[in-house]
Motif scaffolding. Sequence first.
Motif, PDB file in Angstrom:
ATOM      1  N   VAL A  27      32.602  80.482  45.220  1.00 14.71           N
ATOM      2  CA  VAL A  27      33.304  81.757  45.426  1.00 14.71           C
ATOM      3  C   VAL A  27      34.268  82.032  44.263  1.00 14.71           C
ATOM      4  N   VAL A  28      34.923  80.980  43.780  1.00 10.36           N
ATOM      5  CA  VAL A  28      35.810  81.181  42.629  1.00 10.36           C
ATOM      6  C   VAL A  28      34.981  81.657  41.425  1.00 10.36           C
ATOM      7  N   LEU A  29      33.818  81.020  41.223  1.00 12.34           N
ATOM      8  CA  LEU A  29      32.967  81.417  40.093  1.00 12.34           C
ATOM      9  C   LEU A  29      32.510  82.865  40.209  1.00 12.34           C
ATOM     10  N   VAL A  30      32.055  83.239  41.407  1.00 13.55           N
ATOM     11  CA  VAL A  30      31.609  84.621  41.597  1.00 13.55           C
ATOM     12  C   VAL A  30      32.766  85.585  41.323  1.00 13.55           C
ATOM     13  N   SER A  31      33.958  85.192  41.744  1.00 11.32           N
ATOM     14  CA  SER A  31      35.108  86.079  41.563  1.00 11.32           C
ATOM     15  C   SER A  31      35.487  86.226  40.096  1.00 11.32           C
ATOM     16  N   ILE A  32      35.470  85.128  39.345  1.00  5.68           N
ATOM     17  CA  ILE A  32      35.943  85.243  37.966  1.00  5.68           C
ATOM     18  C   ILE A  32      34.834  85.657  37.009  1.00  5.68           C
ATOM     19  N   TYR A  33      33.609  85.393  37.391  1.00  7.62           N
ATOM     20  CA  TYR A  33      32.508  85.687  36.499  1.00  7.62           C
ATOM     21  C   TYR A  33      32.298  87.194  36.432  1.00  7.62           C
ATOM     22  N   MET A  49      34.522  81.999  28.177  1.00  8.36           N
ATOM     23  CA  MET A  49      35.249  80.747  28.013  1.00  8.36           C
ATOM     24  C   MET A  49      35.856  80.290  29.351  1.00  8.36           C
ATOM     25  N   VAL A  50      36.488  81.259  30.013  1.00 10.97           N
ATOM     26  CA  VAL A  50      37.166  80.930  31.266  1.00 10.97           C
ATOM     27  C   VAL A  50      36.179  80.403  32.305  1.00 10.97           C
ATOM     28  N   VAL A  51      35.046  81.088  32.449  1.00 13.62           N
ATOM     29  CA  VAL A  51      34.076  80.684  33.467  1.00 13.62           C
ATOM     30  C   VAL A  51      33.628  79.255  33.200  1.00 13.62           C
ATOM     31  N   THR A  52      33.276  78.968  31.935  1.00 14.11           N
ATOM     32  CA  THR A  52      32.799  77.630  31.600  1.00 14.11           C
ATOM     33  C   THR A  52      33.888  76.592  31.839  1.00 14.11           C
ATOM     34  N   LEU A  53      35.060  76.840  31.305  1.00 13.46           N
ATOM     35  CA  LEU A  53      36.151  75.876  31.426  1.00 13.46           C
ATOM     36  C   LEU A  53      36.595  75.682  32.871  1.00 13.46           C
ATOM     37  N   TYR A  54      36.848  76.800  33.511  1.00 17.33           N
ATOM     38  CA  TYR A  54      37.438  76.724  34.836  1.00 17.33           C
ATOM     39  C   TYR A  54      36.443  76.194  35.861  1.00 17.33           C
ATOM     40  N   GLY A  55      35.187  76.598  35.720  1.00 18.51           N
ATOM     41  CA  GLY A  55      34.143  76.090  36.613  1.00 18.51           C
ATOM     42  C   GLY A  55      34.016  74.580  36.469  1.00 18.51           C
ATOM     43  N   GLY A  56      34.022  74.114  35.219  1.00 14.41           N
ATOM     44  CA  GLY A  56      33.934  72.681  34.955  1.00 14.41           C
ATOM     45  C   GLY A  56      35.167  71.952  35.474  1.00 14.41           C
ATOM     46  N   LEU A  57      36.321  72.576  35.265  1.00 13.32           N
ATOM     47  CA  LEU A  57      37.583  71.971  35.704  1.00 13.32           C
ATOM     48  C   LEU A  57      37.598  71.769  37.222  1.00 13.32           C
TER      49      LEU A  57
END
Lengths: 173, 404
Positions: free
Chosen positions: B352-358, B385-393
């Motif tokens: 859900v976080v990914l869908v929201s930020i992506y 950048m954010v999606v990759t970093l934050y999703g991984g984080l």
Amino acid sequence: MKILLMGHPNVGKSVLFNRLTGANVIESNYPGTTIDYTKGYMRVGGEEVEVIDVPGTFSLDPKDKAEEVAVKMLHESRDATVICVIDASKIERGLYLVLEIVEEGYSVAIALNMWDVAEDKNIKIDVVNLERILGVPVVSTTAISGEGIKELVSRSRGTAPVEVDDIFERVED
Amino acid sequence: MTKLDVDERWDLIDKISKKTVTFGEYKHTLKDAIGELTVKPLTGIPIAIAVLYGFWSFFSSFAGFFTDGFFVKLFDEHWLLWLQEIFPGKESWLYYIFVGDPSATNCFEAFGVLTSGFFVAIGVVLPAIVAFYLILTLLEDSGYLPRLAVLIDTILHRIGLHGYAIVPTILSLGCNVPAVAATRVLETRKERFIMMTILAIFIPCGAQLGIMKEVIPDTMGFVIFYLFMGYLIFGFILNKIIPGKTPEMLIDVPPYQMPTAQNVGRKLWMRTSSFFKVALPFVLLGCVIVNVLYLTGFIAWMGDILSPLFIGWFGVPSETAGPLIAAFLRKDLAVAQLSAIEMTRYQMISAVVLVSIYFPCVATFAMMLREGWKELLGSIAVLAMVVTLYGGLLHLIWILLGVA
């Protein structure tokens, strides 16, 4: 005929605009609600008048994008009558913008809006004398309740450009 | 035409006002007292927390009352059954697109245009939007927002903005589109860029909030928390790397006013109806497109290709490819879709976080383009950048917590 509503942010231009044209632009109690202009129409004595709600600006020297829209709108409407909407409880800084617009040769009328707020704050303004000095129509209004709107419309029809030099002379009388 | 310089103009104004204005004795009123209480940090911060908490409570109970108490029953027990009965050809692709899964027992799982599409838009999002805008309008018309701006000014300076950025941020919780337009009140390009980017990425809109509350009520708090942290962290980073200035906030705090029922009603109507003019076609179109993509096998194919990224890096099932495509059009729809996929609580939070930020939804994207294509490209770069970093984080956090 074309009327621009100009003035500082959050003095009630949008409220006035909705009152005049029956339009529905968003009006809120914080500065910067209107970020783009809106056109509307009203009928005055059989004539269709275009009214434009312009984003609020403190001066003709824009500080942000919304103010840029306002100044651009003014400069693109050389033949327009400008209704300057002033917060009656903060009249001096409102007059600054009025003078800037007058100096550029526009026909101006003044709505001393938020008259109720000024009364609450015990501020008294001699409207007749102000009108004599400036040489343009000055009408006290409370846009939220609709007071003074009719008079403002009828008075702003006959306004003409004035010279600042004349204002200087009249203020000394 | 005589032109005056600044000093001459003020001199003239001074003379005029001396002749026409008299300032009487000023009495301290109740409005002033309330005004001071809400701006001074000692009393203002608790009041702000109370106001925002009240905002949230009203939002969730109002929306919940109508969605659960009325629309869920209406859609699941009547509309869905009726459609399943009268719509011909259970095996046909047309049935799949419009009604969805023939064995579905509720409108979330069916995923047809007429079932889930209408249910999401009318049953879930409408009550959420009405609730949100009702409170927002009261906050706006009373004059509380600029006071909130004053209170929060110091914090927002840390992320390259000033207090007034709270206005686009709060508007964004309703819909990102008017919020992007509202960034025009910020003075510099730097501020506008930071604001536009972090609000498009991190602020969930009212439709998303409404749907999250409905499908993932237990995990929603975490999702909001991670989004909020992202807003601060990436705002802080952007502030450091983007050149430019953030001026001090200079605003007029208006007097408090009693909101009028007429204006509140009118604004509520305008905003709700314009929201639906934009939202409803996209929700329905989104359903059609996603269903067609499923039917043609495109989504399974995408899922296969992206699975190393999804499973290995983000730690979510590869089926989430479908919702991510739907998220281009409508995020509320994407969240609804996610709820039908089997996954753990933590995978759900990540998804859900990914869908929201992506990626912003289409309407927000169009609005950002209108404000300037350079800014838009910049925002997209930050976004990737954010999606990759934050999703991984997030995945890393789950691993460290031992739950992934």
